[in-house]
Design an enzyme around this catalytic site. Structure first.
Site, mmCIF file in Angstrom:
data_model
loop_
_atom_site.group_PDB
_atom_site.id
_atom_site.type_symbol
_atom_site.label_atom_id
_atom_site.label_comp_id
_atom_site.label_asym_id
_atom_site.label_seq_id
_atom_site.Cartn_x
_atom_site.Cartn_y
_atom_site.Cartn_z
ATOM 1 N N CYS A 42 -14.239 36.053 -4.367
ATOM 2 C CA CYS A 42 -15.316 37.034 -4.459
ATOM 3 C C CYS A 42 -16.652 36.326 -4.712
ATOM 4 O O CYS A 42 -16.697 35.282 -5.351
ATOM 5 C CB CYS A 42 -15.035 38.042 -5.571
ATOM 6 S SG CYS A 42 -16.270 39.369 -5.680
ATOM 7 N N ASP A 44 -18.865 37.273 -6.677
ATOM 8 C CA ASP A 44 -19.241 37.492 -8.086
ATOM 9 C C ASP A 44 -19.633 36.180 -8.768
ATOM 10 O O ASP A 44 -18.892 35.196 -8.710
ATOM 11 C CB ASP A 44 -18.050 38.143 -8.811
ATOM 12 C CG ASP A 44 -18.432 38.707 -10.167
ATOM 13 O OD1 ASP A 44 -18.992 37.957 -10.989
ATOM 14 O OD2 ASP A 44 -18.176 39.896 -10.391
ATOM 15 N N ARG A 46 -19.521 35.312 -11.681
ATOM 16 C CA ARG A 46 -18.645 34.890 -12.777
ATOM 17 C C ARG A 46 -17.374 34.213 -12.288
ATOM 18 O O ARG A 46 -16.509 33.842 -13.072
ATOM 19 C CB ARG A 46 -18.274 36.112 -13.635
ATOM 20 C CG ARG A 46 -19.475 36.750 -14.297
ATOM 21 C CD ARG A 46 -19.148 38.143 -14.788
ATOM 22 N NE ARG A 46 -18.822 39.049 -13.682
ATOM 23 C CZ ARG A 46 -18.509 40.336 -13.846
ATOM 24 N NH1 ARG A 46 -18.452 40.851 -15.041
ATOM 25 N NH2 ARG A 46 -18.238 41.088 -12.790
ATOM 26 N N HIS A 98 -10.323 38.999 -8.590
ATOM 27 C CA HIS A 98 -10.544 38.959 -10.037
ATOM 28 C C HIS A 98 -10.543 40.373 -10.587
ATOM 29 O O HIS A 98 -10.917 41.322 -9.902
ATOM 30 C CB HIS A 98 -11.854 38.233 -10.383
ATOM 31 C CG HIS A 98 -13.088 38.942 -9.933
ATOM 32 N ND1 HIS A 98 -13.880 39.669 -10.789
ATOM 33 C CD2 HIS A 98 -13.666 39.071 -8.707
ATOM 34 C CE1 HIS A 98 -14.900 40.192 -10.114
ATOM 35 N NE2 HIS A 98 -14.794 39.848 -8.847
ATOM 36 N N CYS A 101 -13.529 43.605 -10.608
ATOM 37 C CA CYS A 101 -14.319 43.358 -9.381
ATOM 38 C C CYS A 101 -15.188 44.584 -9.051
ATOM 39 O O CYS A 101 -14.679 45.687 -8.844
ATOM 40 C CB CYS A 101 -13.393 43.033 -8.214
ATOM 41 S SG CYS A 101 -14.301 42.631 -6.711
#
Ligand code: CO
Length: 206
Positions: A42, A44, A46, A98, A101
């Site tokens: 992803c 993202d 993080r 994750h 998400c």
């Protein structure tokens, strides 16, 4: 003009630190890349692929998009898979989702999000395919977690069904496709145990 000087300073410090332990690191790497892994994850912030698996530049080939989707009309992702499998001959393709998400969450809402809804539609397809299983769960967090995991499982199947991966297996190339999920709450990865290493192991096929 904003030049983001601090980022260049950080970059300098990072490169110096690597050269401290291996003065030829970048020179050696500039000659070739030979990663064993393709990571599909992803976007993202993080979930930085290299950092969470403790790998250096050169060790992992990466494709990231919102909600780590592998869509059969996405030339970007398919090109990455083709190059990774046919040219780099990676031995492992890791689809890593994750928990928490935002893409999966947005797809589970009955709200409009504009352009991105075209992309999120593919996650809604995952929900439709597993509706009974997900709806059985009473708690919203459990449903959300289940959808994050099921999305990975479905994307693993999508990777396995690409022509590139099927042809690699047909020609006897060693290649494993894995489905993992990462917890942004504690920094650990979990293997979803859906590893596929050949055509006869693709779920739903004999
Ligand atoms: Co995400």
């Amino acid at each position: 003009m904003q030049v983001l000087k601090h980022i260049f300073e950080q970059n300098r410090r990072w490169a110096d630190k690597i050269k401290e332990s291996d003065p030829d690191f970048f020179l050696k790497l500039s000659k070739q890349q030979n990663p064993e892994y393709l990571w599909i994850g992803c976007s993202d912030s993080r979930v930085p692929s290299n950092q969470i698996v403790g790998m250096l530049p050169g060790e992992i080939f990466v494709h990231r998009n919102i909600a780590n989707l592998v869509v059969s009309s996405d030339l970007n992702c398919l090109s990455v898979i083709q190059y990774a499998v046919e040219a780099l001959k990676v031995k492992h393709i890791i689809v890593s989702g994750h928990y928490g998400c935002g893409g999966v969450k947005a797809a589970m809402e009955n709200k409009e999000h504009g352009l991105i809804d075209n992309w999120l539609k593919h996650i809604k397809d995952v929900y439709r395919a597993h509706k009974a299983e997900v709806d059985r769960l009473r708690d919203d967090t459990e449903k959300f977690n289940a959808m994050c995991e099921l999305n990975v499982v479905e994307q693993v199947a999508n990777v396995c069904n690409t022509a590139v991966v099927r042809n690699a297996w047909k020609s006897g190339q060693e290649l494993a496709v894995h489905g993992w999920i990462y917890s942004i709450e504690n920094g650990t990865l979990k293997d979803l145990d859906v590893c596929v290493t050949g055509l006869d192991e693709i779920p739903g096929q004999g």
